[in-house]
Design a protein around this motif. Structure first.
Motif, PDB file in Angstrom:
ATOM      1  N   THR A 217      -7.189  51.592  40.411  1.00  0.00           N
ATOM      2  CA  THR A 217      -6.250  51.318  39.322  1.00  0.00           C
ATOM      3  C   THR A 217      -6.725  52.119  38.116  1.00  0.00           C
ATOM      4  OG1 THR A 217      -7.482  49.460  38.361  1.00  0.00           O
ATOM      5  CG2 THR A 217      -5.968  48.934  40.186  1.00  0.00           C
ATOM      6  N   PRO A 218      -5.904  52.235  37.081  1.00  0.00           N
ATOM      7  CA  PRO A 218      -6.398  52.904  35.870  1.00  0.00           C
ATOM      8  C   PRO A 218      -7.677  52.279  35.338  1.00  0.00           C
ATOM      9  CG  PRO A 218      -4.014  52.683  35.768  1.00  0.00           C
ATOM     10  CD  PRO A 218      -4.456  51.927  36.995  1.00  0.00           C
ATOM     11  N   ALA A 219      -7.826  50.968  35.511  1.00  0.00           N
ATOM     12  CA  ALA A 219      -9.008  50.275  34.995  1.00  0.00           C
ATOM     13  C   ALA A 219     -10.263  50.549  35.819  1.00  0.00           C
ATOM     14  CB  ALA A 219      -8.750  48.773  34.931  1.00  0.00           C
ATOM     15  N   THR A 220     -10.090  50.924  37.089  1.00  0.00           N
ATOM     16  CA  THR A 220     -11.262  51.155  37.939  1.00  0.00           C
ATOM     17  C   THR A 220     -11.599  52.632  38.097  1.00  0.00           C
ATOM     18  OG1 THR A 220      -9.943  51.175  39.984  1.00  0.00           O
ATOM     19  CG2 THR A 220     -10.825  49.039  39.247  1.00  0.00           C
ATOM     20  N   SER A 242     -13.883  52.200  49.469  1.00  0.00           N
ATOM     21  CA  SER A 242     -12.698  51.776  48.747  1.00  0.00           C
ATOM     22  C   SER A 242     -11.813  52.963  48.392  1.00  0.00           C
ATOM     23  CB  SER A 242     -13.113  51.000  47.494  1.00  0.00           C
ATOM     24  OG  SER A 242     -11.992  50.646  46.728  1.00  0.00           O
ATOM     25  N   ARG A 243     -12.028  53.538  47.220  1.00  0.00           N
ATOM     26  CA  ARG A 243     -11.289  54.705  46.757  1.00  0.00           C
ATOM     27  C   ARG A 243     -12.271  55.647  46.081  1.00  0.00           C
ATOM     28  NH1 ARG A 243      -8.106  53.105  49.777  1.00  0.00           N
ATOM     29  NH2 ARG A 243      -5.866  52.728  49.514  1.00  0.00           N
ATOM     30  N   GLY A 244     -12.118  56.930  46.325  1.00  0.00           N
ATOM     31  CA  GLY A 244     -13.066  57.908  45.810  1.00  0.00           C
ATOM     32  C   GLY A 244     -13.156  57.948  44.309  1.00  0.00           C
ATOM     33  N   ASP A 245     -12.024  57.735  43.622  1.00  0.00           N
ATOM     34  CA  ASP A 245     -11.996  57.863  42.167  1.00  0.00           C
ATOM     35  C   ASP A 245     -12.721  56.742  41.442  1.00  0.00           C
ATOM     36  OD1 ASP A 245     -10.674  60.245  42.093  1.00  0.00           O
ATOM     37  OD2 ASP A 245      -8.672  59.379  41.864  1.00  0.00           O
ATOM     38  N   VAL A 246     -13.114  55.685  42.148  1.00  0.00           N
ATOM     39  CA  VAL A 246     -13.844  54.604  41.487  1.00  0.00           C
ATOM     40  C   VAL A 246     -15.245  55.075  41.096  1.00  0.00           C
ATOM     41  CG1 VAL A 246     -14.743  52.254  41.756  1.00  0.00           C
ATOM     42  CG2 VAL A 246     -12.514  52.856  42.721  1.00  0.00           C
ATOM     43  N   PRO A 320       7.894  40.556  53.128  1.00  0.00           N
ATOM     44  CA  PRO A 320       6.773  39.648  52.799  1.00  0.00           C
ATOM     45  C   PRO A 320       5.609  40.338  52.115  1.00  0.00           C
ATOM     46  CG  PRO A 320       6.937  40.016  55.168  1.00  0.00           C
ATOM     47  CD  PRO A 320       8.175  40.580  54.563  1.00  0.00           C
ATOM     48  N   ASP A 321       5.461  41.649  52.311  1.00  0.00           N
ATOM     49  CA  ASP A 321       4.353  42.382  51.706  1.00  0.00           C
ATOM     50  C   ASP A 321       4.841  43.312  50.595  1.00  0.00           C
ATOM     51  OD1 ASP A 321       2.424  41.276  53.517  1.00  0.00           O
ATOM     52  OD2 ASP A 321       3.163  42.666  55.038  1.00  0.00           O
ATOM     53  N   GLN A 322       5.890  42.894  49.915  1.00  0.00           N
ATOM     54  CA  GLN A 322       6.414  43.723  48.832  1.00  0.00           C
ATOM     55  C   GLN A 322       5.372  43.863  47.715  1.00  0.00           C
ATOM     56  OE1 GLN A 322      10.051  42.401  47.004  1.00  0.00           O
ATOM     57  NE2 GLN A 322      10.182  44.131  45.607  1.00  0.00           N
ATOM     58  N   VAL A 323       5.210  45.079  47.226  1.00  0.00           N
ATOM     59  CA  VAL A 323       4.321  45.336  46.103  1.00  0.00           C
ATOM     60  C   VAL A 323       5.067  45.020  44.829  1.00  0.00           C
ATOM     61  CG1 VAL A 323       2.969  47.074  44.895  1.00  0.00           C
ATOM     62  CG2 VAL A 323       3.122  47.148  47.388  1.00  0.00           C
ATOM     63  N   VAL A 324       4.499  44.123  44.027  1.00  0.00           N
ATOM     64  CA  VAL A 324       5.148  43.705  42.792  1.00  0.00           C
ATOM     65  C   VAL A 324       4.314  44.173  41.610  1.00  0.00           C
ATOM     66  CG1 VAL A 324       6.287  41.717  43.837  1.00  0.00           C
ATOM     67  CG2 VAL A 324       3.990  41.469  42.891  1.00  0.00           C
ATOM     68  N   PRO A 325       4.913  44.274  40.405  1.00  0.00           N
ATOM     69  CA  PRO A 325       4.172  44.810  39.245  1.00  0.00           C
ATOM     70  C   PRO A 325       2.853  44.138  38.958  1.00  0.00           C
ATOM     71  CG  PRO A 325       6.508  44.679  38.756  1.00  0.00           C
ATOM     72  CD  PRO A 325       6.336  44.019  40.099  1.00  0.00           C
ATOM     73  N   SER A 326       2.723  42.836  39.239  1.00  0.00           N
ATOM     74  CA  SER A 326       1.461  42.140  38.937  1.00  0.00           C
ATOM     75  C   SER A 326       0.318  42.639  39.793  1.00  0.00           C
ATOM     76  CB  SER A 326       1.643  40.638  39.150  1.00  0.00           C
ATOM     77  OG  SER A 326       1.961  40.355  40.507  1.00  0.00           O
ATOM     78  N   MET A 327       0.618  43.367  40.889  1.00  0.00           N
ATOM     79  CA  MET A 327      -0.420  43.881  41.761  1.00  0.00           C
ATOM     80  C   MET A 327      -0.958  45.215  41.263  1.00  0.00           C
ATOM     81  SD  MET A 327       1.486  43.059  45.394  1.00  0.00           S
ATOM     82  CE  MET A 327       0.182  43.737  46.416  1.00  0.00           C
ATOM     83  N   LEU A 328      -0.284  45.848  40.310  1.00  0.00           N
ATOM     84  CA  LEU A 328      -0.651  47.189  39.883  1.00  0.00           C
ATOM     85  C   LEU A 328      -1.811  47.146  38.897  1.00  0.00           C
ATOM     86  CD1 LEU A 328       2.909  48.692  39.425  1.00  0.00           C
ATOM     87  CD2 LEU A 328       1.434  48.818  41.417  1.00  0.00           C
TER      88      LEU A 328
END
Length: 328
Positions: A217-220, A242-246, A320-328
């Protein structure tokens, strides 16, 4: 019978059983070869599909979505992450996005432990010695690694994967510590035997192994930057599945080459499939090709979740696995 009203375009070859099921249910367009779609093919896909099934290798950005017409209504990502998709741009165009969470939890946690063992017990060095044909036999001081029992493991990101790692590490006798955006419930902490650190700086300066298990995320972004990496003990190890950019990969590389860290196990990289060449010749680093979730069972489970999300959408329900704004 397949739904002739719902065109599903798949961007990569998927397990045969998954492709077969998609073909049974929908008007599906599959890939003939297992390569990533180029930009032109992706543009054609978003213009013709009702449902797009991309993977982590496909960059579904705002510019690409701008080329889509009104037909595309769902992007059913084949993967637990979704940072390859501009979810905000999709939402603005009325396109839902879904992913496949939790199916990679156990497989990724297994790989975290494999990397911890591999680095701390110097397994790749031992393998290289045997494969070279130069092994001179057992010696008291040869290939001395570190004992797992009693080591302090610091988990950065205590979601599903982080907790699965904690359970495995506990079985090895490791002492579990964690830093998370939100503290776990007391009963969960007690079950895991985990100690919470509100300060990431304080945690990483005291543990022997740091396992990065937080989303991108932008925060990580560069959460493990040069300053924080320098807080780690010279005898400690960093694991990233996890993710390389962390992680600030350049800073990590400099410290590993200078002997300021004992080692690292990496399955993800800042430049995607581009690996820093200065990491390749280090014997205290394990580099894997983004294979933490690569099990037959996991890939099939991911496909089954994709099918469920598309079927729910076709039936007029929210995936059921919809990505919603609170997950971003």
């Amino acid at each position: 019978m397949p739904s002739k009203n719902l065109c599903v375009v798949v961007t990569r070859r998927l397990p045969e059983t998954v492709e077969q099921r998609l073909g049974e249910l929908f008007d599906v367009r599959l890939r003939n070869d297992d390569t990533a779609m180029d930009r032109a093919a992706l543009i054609e896909a978003v213009q013709t599909a009702d449902v797009l099934v991309p993977t982590v290798t496909d960059q579904i950005d705002a510019a690409l979505l701008d080329t889509a017409g009104d037909k595309l209504k769902l992007i059913a990502n084949y993967g637990s992450g979704f940072d390859n998709i501009d979810v905000t741009a999709a939402r603005q165009r009325g396109i839902m996005v879904s992913n496949t969470p939790s199916v990679v939890t156990e497989d990724t946690a297994d790989m975290v432990m494999a990397l911890i063992l591999g680095v701390t017990r110097r397994i790749p060095e031992g393998m290289a010695e045997m494969q070279s044909g130069n092994w001179g036999g057992w010696a008291p001081n040869a290939f001395l690694g570190g004992r797992m029992k009693g080591r302090k493991l610091g988990i950065l990101g205590m979601g599903r994967i982080g907790q699965a790692v904690a359970r495995r590490a506990t079985a090895f006798g490791m002492d579990i510590h964690y830093h998370n955006r939100n503290r776990l419930r007391v009963e969960v902490e007690q079950d895991l035997g985990a100690t919470f650190w509100d300060s990431l700086d304080q945690m990483i300066s005291r543990v022997d192994v740091v396992s990065v298990n937080c989303p991108h995320t932008p925060a990580t972004f560069h959460l493990m930057n040069a300053r924080r990496l320098k807080l780690m003990k010279p005898s400690s190890v960093l694991i990233n599945t996890s993710r390389g950019d962390v992680v600030d990969e350049n800073a990590l590389t400099r410290m590993l080459r200078a002997g300021e860290l004992a080692g690292a196990g990496l399955d993800v990289y800042a430049a995607g499939q581009g690996v820093n060449p200065r990491l390749r010749d280090l014997n205290n680093v394990i580099l894997l090709p983004h294979m933490s979730s690569a099990t037959v069972e996991g890939r099939i489970d991911m496909g089954q979740r994709v099918v469920v999300n598309i079927k729910a959408f076709e039936d007029g329900h929210r995936p059921p696995d919809q990505v919603v704004p609170s997950m971003l």
